[in-house]
Enzyme design. Structure first.
Site, mmCIF file in Angstrom:
data_model
loop_
_atom_site.group_PDB
_atom_site.id
_atom_site.type_symbol
_atom_site.label_atom_id
_atom_site.label_comp_id
_atom_site.label_asym_id
_atom_site.label_seq_id
_atom_site.Cartn_x
_atom_site.Cartn_y
_atom_site.Cartn_z
ATOM 1 N N GLN A 109 0.822 -1.212 0.000
ATOM 2 C CA GLN A 109 0.000 0.000 0.000
ATOM 3 C C GLN A 109 0.862 1.271 0.000
ATOM 4 O O GLN A 109 2.074 1.211 0.173
ATOM 5 C CB GLN A 109 -0.958 -0.016 1.206
ATOM 6 C CG GLN A 109 -0.278 -0.421 2.497
ATOM 7 C CD GLN A 109 -1.196 -1.106 3.506
ATOM 8 O OE1 GLN A 109 -2.405 -1.158 3.325
ATOM 9 N NE2 GLN A 109 -0.631 -1.606 4.602
ATOM 10 N N ASP A 121 0.478 -12.803 6.434
ATOM 11 C CA ASP A 121 -0.925 -12.607 6.087
ATOM 12 C C ASP A 121 -1.829 -13.155 7.196
ATOM 13 O O ASP A 121 -1.780 -14.354 7.506
ATOM 14 C CB ASP A 121 -1.173 -13.343 4.760
ATOM 15 C CG ASP A 121 -2.609 -13.209 4.278
ATOM 16 O OD1 ASP A 121 -3.415 -12.541 4.947
ATOM 17 O OD2 ASP A 121 -2.912 -13.779 3.212
ATOM 18 N N ASP A 134 -7.984 -5.311 13.448
ATOM 19 C CA ASP A 134 -7.670 -3.874 13.459
ATOM 20 C C ASP A 134 -7.133 -3.520 12.080
ATOM 21 O O ASP A 134 -5.936 -3.349 11.890
ATOM 22 C CB ASP A 134 -6.625 -3.618 14.560
ATOM 23 C CG ASP A 134 -6.223 -2.157 14.647
ATOM 24 O OD1 ASP A 134 -6.795 -1.319 13.925
ATOM 25 O OD2 ASP A 134 -5.307 -1.856 15.437
ATOM 26 N N SER A 135 -8.037 -3.421 11.123
ATOM 27 C CA SER A 135 -7.614 -3.322 9.722
ATOM 28 C C SER A 135 -7.940 -1.962 9.131
ATOM 29 O O SER A 135 -8.572 -1.116 9.745
ATOM 30 C CB SER A 135 -8.329 -4.398 8.908
ATOM 31 O OG SER A 135 -9.685 -4.041 8.721
ATOM 32 N N THR A 136 -7.541 -1.815 7.875
ATOM 33 C CA THR A 136 -7.959 -0.673 7.066
ATOM 34 C C THR A 136 -9.404 -0.919 6.601
ATOM 35 O O THR A 136 -10.030 -1.906 6.975
ATOM 36 C CB THR A 136 -7.014 -0.552 5.849
ATOM 37 O OG1 THR A 136 -6.930 -1.835 5.214
ATOM 38 C CG2 THR A 136 -5.609 -0.149 6.272
ATOM 39 N N PRO A 173 -5.862 -4.629 0.807
ATOM 40 C CA PRO A 173 -5.360 -5.759 1.585
ATOM 41 C C PRO A 173 -6.351 -6.278 2.632
ATOM 42 O O PRO A 173 -6.278 -7.438 3.019
ATOM 43 C CB PRO A 173 -4.106 -5.204 2.280
ATOM 44 C CG PRO A 173 -3.724 -3.975 1.543
ATOM 45 C CD PRO A 173 -4.952 -3.465 0.861
HETATM 46 N N1 AG3 Z 1 -8.075 1.134 11.311
HETATM 47 C C1 AG3 Z 1 -9.305 1.705 10.789
HETATM 48 C C2 AG3 Z 1 -9.032 2.806 9.865
HETATM 49 C C3 AG3 Z 1 -10.144 3.115 8.939
HETATM 50 C C4 AG3 Z 1 -10.011 4.530 8.462
HETATM 51 N N2 AG3 Z 1 -10.741 4.792 7.289
HETATM 52 C C5 AG3 Z 1 -10.637 5.931 6.587
HETATM 53 N N3 AG3 Z 1 -9.912 6.919 7.002
HETATM 54 N N4 AG3 Z 1 -11.294 6.045 5.442
HETATM 55 C C6 AG3 Z 1 -7.220 1.999 12.003
HETATM 56 C C7 AG3 Z 1 -5.963 1.378 12.452
HETATM 57 C C8 AG3 Z 1 -5.578 1.860 13.789
HETATM 58 N N5 AG3 Z 1 -4.762 0.914 14.476
#
Ligand code: AG3
Length: 283
Positions: free
Chosen positions: A35, A141, A160-162, A167
């Site tokens: 990314q 992964d 705890d993802s995006t 990904p």
């Molecule tokens: N994880 C969620 C982030 C999502 C944000 N989305 C966005 N900005 N469009 C955060 C990781 C923190 N450990």
């Protein structure tokens, strides 16, 4: 103003809106194997990490997300000892999990090692527990990790993802949830960051349905503010084969560590769903 070059803007094309943050410097930018990563310095938010154009973590407000994803879940579980964090490369969730004295092992499974290396450099506070002997940092992964892990080998899985694109896409489907369920010991809880109740209600509804289709019998969403995320209002969704009613309230009231957002009363309040949410999501 947002078009000036000292502002970072995340545009929400589907929601006809955007959030702009003043930045004082771009400290780092790279394309990792997975990314696009950027680190900014800002006058108000402190350091800011952006992945693929999406805000991830700021010094100022990450405590909201990290405290809620971890403490809300760990105090719901009767006795969490083994915790996996899928994603979470900034190490903020890992740090909060390790505040629980009962946790014996916390394993962070982050696909992109560069996220953690940048966090070590620019967010040292979030990484301050990385050398805890109970901490294990893996750069593989998470989907494969869960597929390969033994039945009943973990108490809490924190995803705890995006956002569910790129990904992280494979972390929001039935096959992944079924593998998580298999890995969870009795009373085990899966918790996943579930985006904005205001912007992503359909996604949250689909998550509840998919978690139940995978075999979880209880699912529950909790709510918290998050300034830097779309709409400023965020959520986590828990799933369990046991009960998600009640929590270790006395333990939460006498927790042996400081927090800035989470407490036993917030715990209860965070579970109260607004009317539109109750109507849309049967849980
Ligand atoms: N994880 C969620 C982030 C999502 C944000 N989305 C966005 N900005 N469009 C955060 C990781 C923190 N450990």
């Amino acid at each position: 103003m947002p078009n000036e070059k000292n502002w970072f803007t995340e545009v929400y094309p589907k929601h006809g809106s955007a959030l702009s943050m003043e930045v004082s410097a771009k400290l780092h930018e790279e394309q990792s194997a997975f990314q696009h990563l950027q680190i900014f310095d800002t006058p108000w938010l402190g350091k800011l990490m952006v992945i693929d154009g999406c805000t991830m973590v700021s010094d100022r407000d990450n405590f909201l997300y990290h405290e809620m994803m971890t403490h809300q879940t760990l105090f719901t579980h009767p006795d969490p000892k083994r915790v996996w964090i899928i994603g979470g490369g900034d190490c903020g969730s890992l740090k909060e999990v390790l505040r629980h004295p009962g946790v014996e092992r916390a394993t962070q499974i982050e696909i992109d090692e560069r996220v953690t290396r940048l966090a070590e450099q620019y967010f040292p506070d979030l990484c301050s527990s990385n050398n805890d002997p109970r901490a294990e940092l893996l750069f593989i992964d998470g989907i494969q990790w869960v597929r390969d892990a033994a039945d009943g080998s973990v108490d809490v899985i924190i995803v705890d993802s995006t956002d569910p694109v790129g990904p992280a896409e494979g972390l929001f489907n039935q096959a992944f949830y079924a593998q998580c369920l298999r890995c969870l010991a009795p009373d085990g809880i899966l918790v996943q960051q579930s985006e904005s109740p205001l912007f992503h209600l359909d996604l949250i509804g689909a998550m509840h349905q998919t978690m139940r289709a995978a075999g979880f019998t209880a699912t529950r969403t909790f709510f918290f503010p998050q300034f830097i995320y779309p709409s400023g209002w965020w959520s986590g969704t828990m799933a369990s084969k046991g009960s998600l009613e009640g929590f270790r309230e006395q333990d939460a009231r006498s927790k042996p560590f400081e927090t800035r957002y989470y407490n036993a009363d917030i715990h209860k309040a965070a579970l109260v769903a607004p009317e539109f949410f109750r109507k849309a999501i049967a849980s």
